[in-house]
Design a protein around this motif. Structure first.
Motif, PDB file in Angstrom:
ATOM      1  N   GLU A 108       0.792  -1.382   0.058  1.00  0.00           N
ATOM      2  CA  GLU A 108       0.136   0.034  -0.055  1.00  0.00           C
ATOM      3  C   GLU A 108       0.951   1.190  -0.038  1.00  0.00           C
ATOM      4  O   GLU A 108       2.148   1.140   0.370  1.00  0.00           O
ATOM      5  CB  GLU A 108      -0.998   0.001   1.238  1.00  0.00           C
ATOM      6  N   LYS A 109       0.290   2.324  -0.490  1.00  0.00           N
ATOM      7  CA  LYS A 109       0.994   3.859  -0.261  1.00  0.00           C
ATOM      8  C   LYS A 109       0.252   4.160   0.890  1.00  0.00           C
ATOM      9  O   LYS A 109      -0.775   4.420   0.939  1.00  0.00           O
ATOM     10  CB  LYS A 109       0.903   4.498  -1.621  1.00  0.00           C
ATOM     11  N   ILE A 110       1.261   4.818   1.956  1.00  0.00           N
ATOM     12  CA  ILE A 110       0.788   5.957   2.646  1.00  0.00           C
ATOM     13  C   ILE A 110       0.503   7.348   1.977  1.00  0.00           C
ATOM     14  O   ILE A 110       1.547   7.718   1.709  1.00  0.00           O
ATOM     15  CB  ILE A 110       1.809   6.040   3.769  1.00  0.00           C
ATOM     16  N   GLY A 151      12.098  -1.367   6.341  1.00  0.00           N
ATOM     17  CA  GLY A 151      12.464  -2.202   7.193  1.00  0.00           C
ATOM     18  C   GLY A 151      11.765  -2.196   8.527  1.00  0.00           C
ATOM     19  O   GLY A 151      11.752  -3.039   9.331  1.00  0.00           O
ATOM     20  N   GLN A 152      11.457  -0.834   8.831  1.00  0.00           N
ATOM     21  CA  GLN A 152      10.894  -0.495  10.163  1.00  0.00           C
ATOM     22  C   GLN A 152       9.354  -0.862  10.339  1.00  0.00           C
ATOM     23  O   GLN A 152       8.505  -0.894   9.468  1.00  0.00           O
ATOM     24  CB  GLN A 152      10.959   0.861  10.311  1.00  0.00           C
ATOM     25  N   ASN A 153       9.056  -1.725  11.374  1.00  0.00           N
ATOM     26  CA  ASN A 153       7.623  -1.966  11.688  1.00  0.00           C
ATOM     27  C   ASN A 153       7.110  -0.730  12.407  1.00  0.00           C
ATOM     28  O   ASN A 153       7.372  -0.111  13.517  1.00  0.00           O
ATOM     29  CB  ASN A 153       7.296  -3.131  12.669  1.00  0.00           C
ATOM     30  N   ILE A 154       5.921  -0.316  11.890  1.00  0.00           N
ATOM     31  CA  ILE A 154       5.056   0.857  12.590  1.00  0.00           C
ATOM     32  C   ILE A 154       3.631   0.315  12.729  1.00  0.00           C
ATOM     33  O   ILE A 154       3.142  -0.526  12.125  1.00  0.00           O
ATOM     34  CB  ILE A 154       5.197   2.058  11.493  1.00  0.00           C
ATOM     35  N   LYS A 155       3.170   1.246  13.788  1.00  0.00           N
ATOM     36  CA  LYS A 155       1.527   0.821  13.986  1.00  0.00           C
ATOM     37  C   LYS A 155       0.878   2.317  13.765  1.00  0.00           C
ATOM     38  O   LYS A 155       1.467   3.408  13.937  1.00  0.00           O
ATOM     39  CB  LYS A 155       1.444   0.436  15.366  1.00  0.00           C
ATOM     40  N   GLU A 156      -0.439   2.393  13.913  1.00  0.00           N
ATOM     41  CA  GLU A 156      -1.105   3.425  13.982  1.00  0.00           C
ATOM     42  C   GLU A 156      -0.871   4.317  15.177  1.00  0.00           C
ATOM     43  O   GLU A 156      -0.594   3.978  16.182  1.00  0.00           O
ATOM     44  CB  GLU A 156      -2.797   3.254  13.990  1.00  0.00           C
ATOM     45  N   ILE A 161       7.449  -0.614   6.879  1.00  0.00           N
ATOM     46  CA  ILE A 161       8.137   0.269   5.690  1.00  0.00           C
ATOM     47  C   ILE A 161       8.682  -0.382   4.632  1.00  0.00           C
ATOM     48  O   ILE A 161       9.760  -1.109   4.943  1.00  0.00           O
ATOM     49  CB  ILE A 161       8.659   1.234   6.239  1.00  0.00           C
ATOM     50  N   LEU A 162       8.552  -0.307   3.325  1.00  0.00           N
ATOM     51  CA  LEU A 162       9.112  -0.805   2.216  1.00  0.00           C
ATOM     52  C   LEU A 162       9.874   0.099   1.409  1.00  0.00           C
ATOM     53  O   LEU A 162      10.954  -0.122   0.905  1.00  0.00           O
ATOM     54  CB  LEU A 162       8.137  -1.502   1.036  1.00  0.00           C
ATOM     55  N   ALA A 177       5.121   7.065   1.895  1.00  0.00           N
ATOM     56  CA  ALA A 177       5.948   5.690   1.711  1.00  0.00           C
ATOM     57  C   ALA A 177       5.114   4.651   1.283  1.00  0.00           C
ATOM     58  O   ALA A 177       3.849   4.913   1.126  1.00  0.00           O
ATOM     59  CB  ALA A 177       6.228   5.388   3.423  1.00  0.00           C
ATOM     60  N   GLU A 178       5.894   3.709   1.025  1.00  0.00           N
ATOM     61  CA  GLU A 178       5.052   2.216   0.662  1.00  0.00           C
ATOM     62  C   GLU A 178       5.139   1.431   1.679  1.00  0.00           C
ATOM     63  O   GLU A 178       6.233   1.208   2.436  1.00  0.00           O
ATOM     64  CB  GLU A 178       5.810   1.791  -0.622  1.00  0.00           C
ATOM     65  N   ILE A 179       4.092   0.546   1.987  1.00  0.00           N
ATOM     66  CA  ILE A 179       3.925  -0.399   3.341  1.00  0.00           C
ATOM     67  C   ILE A 179       3.476  -1.773   2.931  1.00  0.00           C
ATOM     68  O   ILE A 179       2.580  -1.732   2.260  1.00  0.00           O
ATOM     69  CB  ILE A 179       3.256   0.459   4.483  1.00  0.00           C
TER      70      ILE A 179
END
Length: 565
Positions: free
Chosen positions: A2-4, A26-31, A55-56, A73-75
């Protein structure tokens, strides 16, 4: 993948500069996690994620300008409010069920006007967790329907007046026209910019803003909107629900041709003629605005004079200006009814000196004060009492109500219905909530009125001093003896000081003339701190300024005026 997408910035901001980027591949993110620091005209703030995932690709660079709708970003993940089933995404674009949430906080504030939002910021500064509840628009009446939009109209009116006199200053401006749609548009832009600023400040101080109408039951506040169904438990509650325009209880008061001070701020055309019911502050401000815009203005006032709370010499200056401008004034006049003529104009019927009179105007502005919003929440459920007159919430000097964990501020208390009073009451209430011992002092509250010439007062006026039996002396300096006023061609009015020659204290002051609403603040601290006026004779004021009139009036207390005899 997906694109943010950047969907929102602070308030109504559309573009911003990318500051420090807070994410990496490579980072994992949350809302709720920060994506990047943004810089705009409203200040610095963090743009937060609405997605959960990894994050891609980061698609922004530090220093670039980014606008709403562009990719961040792309995720490998999903938006927090989307539902997935067996790996196949099923998106819910309809109205989602409001999310139930229990919230605990130190202070919950009901009402986001100049009292409520200032209280919220002060509470956050003192370390409190704060929830601010607003059912309409942040900023309340003052920002959206009162002080600020009215002053935007005042600026347009004053500028048009100045341009009409431009030939006196050697400028031939040619034919000029008014564009009411542009005046209203500019007013809306001013309001929007200030609203954005408040929203940014709330975000900066981590104040939770909830939009919706508060319902109370005992010590729980319930809020429900399209996204949230919240129950709020607060250690302290501050009621800041404000007031609404009043209407006379007469036939025809609700006719379509009758406007309030809020309605008139969204004019689509300038009325050829208007009858203003009420010659108080709001009515007279609009009388001058609409007169400048070209309307034939008639004011009908019930009391003996327009601006009846002010001293006679001030009323005289404003009345003379009305006469010169062609604003018609009827005082000691009681409005009986409003009806429609055959061509749908407004007929205002009023009595004066035992006789009945009729006024015909294209429209009517009813400006007869404001009523506290006492029915906006269940005061009985909170155990909150009204004052003796039943027209406001009863509060003490700490802004506490009969329920010691509930405070009330602003117009809902019906003390002094001014925005800056509400703001300071909010600060006092919060400081007491947080364990301080702060009291509200009403002895030096300045008041500003944007008529022509504009006026400001603070402390005692002559009428009050006489009623209270307080002895006083007067020093008065006219703007006709002030160099800057003369050079501007704006010499009407004066600076007046009431003083006590026994205790050497300034009791009150009034300024009517150029820049009066700014100049009056020179006296606020002198009165509040009970400064010995004999210590002020060597204070130096810049030349040439209208503030020199303040200096001269102070010198006049001891008979030492330089430029007037």
């Amino acid at each position: 993948m997906e694109k943010i997408i950047l969907e929102k910035l602070s308030g109504e901001t559309r573009t911003a500069k990318v500051g420090k980027i807070l994410i990496k591949v490579g980072q994992n993110i949350k809302e709720g996690d920060g994506l990047f620091n943004a810089e705009s005209a409203k200040g610095n703030f963090i743009v937060k994620s609405q997605y959960n995932g990894t994050i891609l690709n980061v698609m922004i660079e530090e220093g670039q300008q980014i606008k709403i709708g562009e990719s961040i970003a792309e995720i490998d993940g999903q938006k927090a409010d989307r539902k997935f089933n067996n790996g196949n995404s099923t998106y819910s674009f309809g109205l989602a069920k409001p999310k139930k949430k229990d919230i605990s906080c130190d202070i919950a504030i009901i009402g986001g006007g100049p009292g409520g939002y200032v209280a919220a910021i002060r509470a956050a500064q003192l370390g409190a967790s704060v929830v601010l509840i607003e059912k309409d628009k942040i900023g309340g009446t003052c920002l959206n329907h009162g002080c600020i939009p009215t002053k935007s109209f005042v600026k347009s009116a004053h500028l048009y007046d100045e341009m009409q006199k431009s030939e006196l200053f050697g400028i031939n401006a040619g034919q000029m026209t008014l564009d009411i749609k542009q005046i209203v548009k500019r007013k809306n832009e001013v309001v929007s910019n200030l609203s954005d600023g408040i929203k940014y400040l709330l975000e900066h101080w981590n104040i939770q803003l909830i939009e919706g109408e508060a319902k109370v039951s005992k010590d729980i506040i319930h809020i429900k909107n399209n996204r949230l169904d919240a129950s709020i438990q607060a250690k302290n509650i501050i009621i800041a629900t404000g007031s609404s325009p009043a209407r006379l209880n007469i036939p025809g008061a609700s006719l379509p041709v009758v406007m309030t001070s809020e309605d008139i701020l969204n004019l689509s055309k300038i009325p050829k003629s208007i009858t203003i019911i009420g010659g108080g502050v709001i009515g007279m401000e609009f009388a001058f605005i609409l007169n400048s815009f070209g309307s034939k203005v008639t004011v009908v006032e019930y009391t003996d004079n327009i601006l009846s709370n002010f001293d006679e010499d001030i009323i005289e200056v404003v009345t003379d200006e009305c006469i010169q401008r062609g604003i018609s004034l009827y005082t000691k006049a009681k409005v009986e009814a409003i009806s429609l003529s055959e061509d749908k104009e407004a007929i205002t019927t009023f009595s004066q000196n035992g006789e009945t009179h009729f006024l015909v105007g294209e429209t009517v502005l009813m400006s007869v004060g404001r009523n506290a919003n006492l029915n906006s929440i269940d005061l009985d459920a909170l155990g909150v009492e009204l004052n003796e007159r039943k027209n406001g919430i009863k509060v003490d000097e700490h802004m506490a109500t009969s329920n010691t964990s509930v405070y009330a501020i602003g117009d809902v208390t019906n003390r002094i219905p001014l925005a800056h009073v509400a703001s300071h009451q909010g600060i006092i209430a919060v400081e007491n909530c947080m364990g301080k011992d702060s009291s509200m002092d009403y002895s030096a509250i300045p008041s500003a009125v944007f008529v022509s010439p504009e006026l400001g007062v603070v402390g005692l006026c002559e009428k009050e001093a006489k009623q209270l039996g307080i002895p006083y002396q007067i020093s008065k300096f006219p703007f006709s003896a002030n160099g800057k006023a003369l050079s501007q061609g704006d010499t009407k009015g004066f600076v007046k000081i009431l003083f006590d020659d026994k205790d050497y204290k300034i009791l009150g002051a009034a300024v009517i003339g150029p820049g009066a609403t700014d100049l009056i603040s020179n006296f606020t601290n002198l009165i509040q701190q009970k400064i010995d006026y004999r210590t002020l004779s060597h204070t130096v004021f810049a030349h040439p300024t209208t503030a020199e009139a303040v200096n001269e009036a102070i010198l006049g207390i001891t008979g030492e005026m330089i430029h007037f005899a």
